[in-house]
Design an enzyme around this catalytic site. Structure first.
Site, PDB file in Angstrom:
ATOM      1  N   CYS A 146     -39.337  16.141 -70.052  1.00  0.00           N
ATOM      2  CA  CYS A 146     -37.957  16.039 -69.574  1.00  0.00           C
ATOM      3  C   CYS A 146     -37.018  16.086 -70.772  1.00  0.00           C
ATOM      4  CB  CYS A 146     -37.778  14.724 -68.815  1.00  0.00           C
ATOM      5  SG  CYS A 146     -36.095  14.458 -68.250  1.00  0.00           S
TER       6      CYS A 146
ATOM      7  N   GLU B 216     -35.929  18.246 -60.785  1.00  0.00           N
ATOM      8  CA  GLU B 216     -34.456  18.213 -60.789  1.00  0.00           C
ATOM      9  C   GLU B 216     -33.905  17.420 -59.605  1.00  0.00           C
ATOM     10  OE1 GLU B 216     -33.395  18.974 -63.595  1.00  0.00           O
ATOM     11  OE2 GLU B 216     -35.200  20.055 -64.188  1.00  0.00           O
TER      12      GLU B 216
HETATM   13 NI    NI Z   1     -35.776  16.039 -66.672  1.00  0.00          NI
END
Ligand code: NI
Length: 170
Positions: free
Chosen positions: A93, A136
């Protein structure tokens, strides 16, 4: 277009549910352009608006390393229509740099939302793209991939993150 700063783990907006987009004005178009630029510069394959400090419910994604413009997706107010299958793969991430973990996700997902012109959009993602959709969507709901891990793994990673993102700052 200008890249924006990606906020990292511990920033409150990443734990907040984003708000439905109701107006596709010039400011929102600018945000979208900046998010695409930011995602490519990182480099990453997906970016949610709250990762650049915006409360809007939208994400951008491009699963190709070459930034193929025909594969760029902008999804505003995404909703899950269908989801099936299961596969485990390593995930990272942009808001939690340097950390990667194996996360189980649906193998296929269909999303409904709006494109940047406000037209209804339905997109199907398989494998990597399905994974990006789920990652997301989690961001837009205030979640991280670590929230998808087993309690034991989450505990270990949580302690490492605390050390990396909180204690180092003080
Ligand atoms: Ni992320």
């Amino acid at each position: 277009m200008a890249p924006r700063r990606i906020v990292t783990y511990g920033t409150p907006i990443l734990r907040q549910r984003t708000r439905e987009v109701t107006e596709l004005d010039g400011e929102l178009q600018q945000l979208i352009d900046d998010m695409v630029e930011t995602m490519y510069a990182a480099p990453g394959v997906g970016l949610a608006a709250n990762q650049v400090g915006s409360p809007h419910r939208l994400f951008v994604a491009n699963p190709t390393d070459s930034h193929d413009p025909s594969k760029l997706l902008v999804v505003i107010n995404p909703e899950v229509v269908e989801s099936d299958g299961e596969f485990a793969n390593e995930e990272g991430c942009l808001s939690i740099p340097e950390f990667r973990e194996t996360v189980v996700r649906a193998r296929r997902m269909v999303l409904r939302g709006l494109d940047r012109e406000g037209r209804p959009l339905e997109v199907e993602g398989r494998d990597l793209l399905a994974r990006i959709f789920q990652h997301e969507l989690d961001h837009l709901n205030g979640l991280f991939f670590l929230d998808r891990l087993s309690p034991a793994k989450r505990d270990i990673l949580g302690r490492k993150l605390k050390k990396a993102f909180f204690e180092s700052a003080t």
